[in-house]
Design an enzyme around this catalytic site. Structure first.
Site, PDB file in Angstrom:
ATOM      1  N   LYS A  85      63.866  18.052  32.296  1.00  0.00           N
ATOM      2  CA  LYS A  85      63.163  16.899  31.853  1.00  0.00           C
ATOM      3  C   LYS A  85      63.814  15.357  32.581  1.00  0.00           C
ATOM      4  O   LYS A  85      62.944  14.765  32.626  1.00  0.00           O
ATOM      5  CB  LYS A  85      62.600  16.453  30.683  1.00  0.00           C
ATOM      6  CG  LYS A  85      62.074  17.700  29.593  1.00  0.00           C
ATOM      7  CD  LYS A  85      61.876  17.529  28.539  1.00  0.00           C
ATOM      8  CE  LYS A  85      60.166  18.387  27.703  1.00  0.00           C
ATOM      9  NZ  LYS A  85      60.958  20.027  27.835  1.00  0.00           N
ATOM     10  N   GLU A 107      56.088   9.771  23.550  1.00  0.00           N
ATOM     11  CA  GLU A 107      56.087  10.301  22.198  1.00  0.00           C
ATOM     12  C   GLU A 107      56.911  11.969  22.235  1.00  0.00           C
ATOM     13  O   GLU A 107      57.822  12.382  23.725  1.00  0.00           O
ATOM     14  CB  GLU A 107      54.634  11.439  22.411  1.00  0.00           C
ATOM     15  CG  GLU A 107      54.968  12.756  23.257  1.00  0.00           C
ATOM     16  CD  GLU A 107      54.001  12.141  24.214  1.00  0.00           C
ATOM     17  OE1 GLU A 107      53.910  11.409  24.801  1.00  0.00           O
ATOM     18  OE2 GLU A 107      54.497  12.961  25.277  1.00  0.00           O
ATOM     19  N   SER A 377      65.396  26.659  32.862  1.00  0.00           N
ATOM     20  CA  SER A 377      64.996  24.757  32.590  1.00  0.00           C
ATOM     21  C   SER A 377      66.007  24.416  31.890  1.00  0.00           C
ATOM     22  O   SER A 377      65.578  23.179  31.636  1.00  0.00           O
ATOM     23  CB  SER A 377      63.480  25.265  31.743  1.00  0.00           C
ATOM     24  OG  SER A 377      63.653  25.944  31.245  1.00  0.00           O
TER      25      SER A 377
HETATM   26  C1  LIG Z   1      60.534  20.654  27.369  1.00  0.00           C
HETATM   27  C2  LIG Z   1      61.232  21.977  27.945  1.00  0.00           C
HETATM   28  C3  LIG Z   1      60.057  22.970  28.564  1.00  0.00           C
HETATM   29  C4  LIG Z   1      59.265  23.413  28.786  1.00  0.00           C
HETATM   30  O1  LIG Z   1      57.889  22.118  29.159  1.00  0.00           O
HETATM   31  P1  LIG Z   1      57.485  22.305  31.014  1.00  0.00           P
HETATM   32  O2  LIG Z   1      56.799  21.116  31.008  1.00  0.00           O
HETATM   33  O3  LIG Z   1      56.232  23.616  30.832  1.00  0.00           O
HETATM   34  O4  LIG Z   1      58.774  22.680  32.018  1.00  0.00           O
HETATM   35  C5  LIG Z   1      60.450  24.318  29.675  1.00  0.00           C
HETATM   36  N1  LIG Z   1      62.212  24.559  29.204  1.00  0.00           N
HETATM   37  C6  LIG Z   1      62.925  23.676  28.467  1.00  0.00           C
HETATM   38  C7  LIG Z   1      64.540  23.865  28.424  1.00  0.00           C
HETATM   39  C8  LIG Z   1      62.443  22.178  27.773  1.00  0.00           C
HETATM   40  O5  LIG Z   1      63.179  21.305  27.474  1.00  0.00           O
END
Ligand SMILES: *Cc1c(COP(=O)(O)O)cnc(C)c1O
Length: 395
Positions: A85, A107, A377
């Site tokens: 993010k 938000e 992610s």
């Molecule tokens: C917020 C988040 C997501 C989901 O958001 P996307 O916009 O779909 O990438 C996925 N993995 C992590 C670690 C997150 O913090």
């Protein structure tokens, strides 16, 4: 209008008239600065020296042996703040600075996007207000502290269900009145144009690095790239660079929650009964809603996948059959969380664990030398409390 607001029939700008001047100003700025040398130089320097990019592409040797194919993990968990993010938050905060805005609003649901935004604002010297539902504030105390430590003001939202969608509504209301000096920093590939395009642009660094890294390590393209899909930003971020290579399979994994039949999930594509074409927060896409257009509340063990709409570009990629979408349930994600921690010594975010959960199913059709890349992610430290409880581990 600047840029392309639609992805096929999806996307668009479904907002009240009062927001149009702000969105048009944002479109002009984004398309101007994305070509600007000084902007890009500053953004790249931040990604390198502050975020710690490029993040590694790790060969998961034991998992590969177990699954009988070559598994690589793109390590967004090692980015500053522990997830992807930050790429988007810094990109947009820098854009806000170039636009001469003094204040950022955002938000947040679980507080992950709020934290990334607060940290980007701290780094760039901007004032920051984060809208957060009262229910979420109670559930996500550590992230509230993180935001406050980074100097942000967390504004409790007491309307509606006092969660994410109410916080988004408050944020939009604030922005309509304050856009002259305020920048609205949206967290995923959602919302009205130009947000889905812009967030994808700032996250596309993930795929560009991955492509370069896999070619350097293996000298060939992967068979598949797998990512979890909440709003869809980490998935689009890694997919983009591979889109032109038709042989590379792209797979998005949604949150199957307690199971599709229960209705308690966030699988906008998989649930044909309540996943319908609709409009939510300014964009047309697949939305979990009843036949009258009332939005369903979603459920997932991972807060980051818990949203009723999916990014419009994913809806198009699915129609075009360029990407395929599946889901993993809470239970499957938790067991993948445990498995990756033990087998590779990497504790994934519960969101990322959904992508890991799909791996064994995919690997069944792989040969030994086939390469599968999973976008990790984020890291799982934030999820320890939930995971320990759900997995029934002793405290
Ligand atoms: C917020 C988040 C997501 C989901 O958001 P996307 O916009 O779909 O990438 C996925 N993995 C992590 C670690 C997150 O913090």
């Amino acid at each position: 209008m600047i840029g392309k607001p639609r992805f096929g029939k999806y996307g668009g700008i479904y907002v009240p008239e009062t927001l149009m001047p702000a969105l048009e100003e944002l479109q002009r700025a984004f398309y101007k600065y994305k070509k600007n040398k000084r902007f890009n130089k500053e953004f790249n320097a931040l990604l390198k020296d502050y975020v710690g990019r490029p993040t590694p592409l790790t060969f998961a040797s034991k998992l590969s042996k177990k699954l009988r194919c070559k598994v690589y993990l793109k390590r967004e968990d090692l980015a500053h703040t522990g997830a992807h993010k930050i790429n988007n938050a810094l990109g947009q905060a820098l854009l806000a600075k170039y636009m001469g805005k003094k204040r950022i609003i955002a938000e947040t649901g679980a507080g992950q996007h709020g934290t990334a935004t607060a940290i980007a604002a701290a780094k760039l010297g901007l004032k920051c207000d984060i809208y957060m539902g009262e229910v979420d504030i109670e559930r996500q105390k550590p992230n509230v502290y993180r935001m406050q430590l980074a100097g942000a003001n967390v504004i409790p939202v007491s309307s509606g269900s006092r969660t994410l969608k109410d916080a988004i509504n408050e944020c939009l209301r604030d922005w309509a009145a304050s856009c002259e000096n305020t920048y609205y920093l949206l967290g995923s590939v959602l919302g009205p144009h130009p947000y889905p395009t812009m967030v994808a642009y700032f996250q596309s660094i993930i795929g560009r690095e991955t492509k370069r890294q896999i070619l350097a390590k293996e000298g060939k393209m992967p068979k598949a790239v797998i990512a979890c899909v909440g709003g869809g930003s980490n998935a689009i971020g890694i997919f983009k660079a591979f889109l032109p290579y038709k042989k590379v399979e792209l797979v998005g994994v949604e949150a199957g929650g307690l199971g599709i039949k229960t209705g308690k999930h966030a699988a906008r594509f998989a649930d044909k009964k309540i996943g319908r074409l609709g409009v939510l927060h300014g964009t047309m896409t697949y939305v979990l809603q009843d036949k009258f257009g009332q939005i369903y509340n979603t459920h997932s063990v991972s807060a980051g996948l818990d949203y009723s709409a999916v990014g419009p570009e994913h809806s198009l990629l699915r129609d075009l059959k360029r990407a395929r979408y599946t889901y993993a349930t809470d239970k499957e994600a938790l067991s993948a969380f445990k498995m990756l921690s033990k087998v590779e010594g990497i504790i994934p975010a519960l969101e990322s664990a959904h992508a890991i959960a799909y791996l064994p199913k995919y690997a069944r059709k792989c040969k030994r030398n086939d390469i599968v890349i999973v976008n990790l992610s984020g890291r799982g430290d934030k999820d320890l409390d939930i995971a320990v409880k759900e997995l029934g581990m002793k405290k």
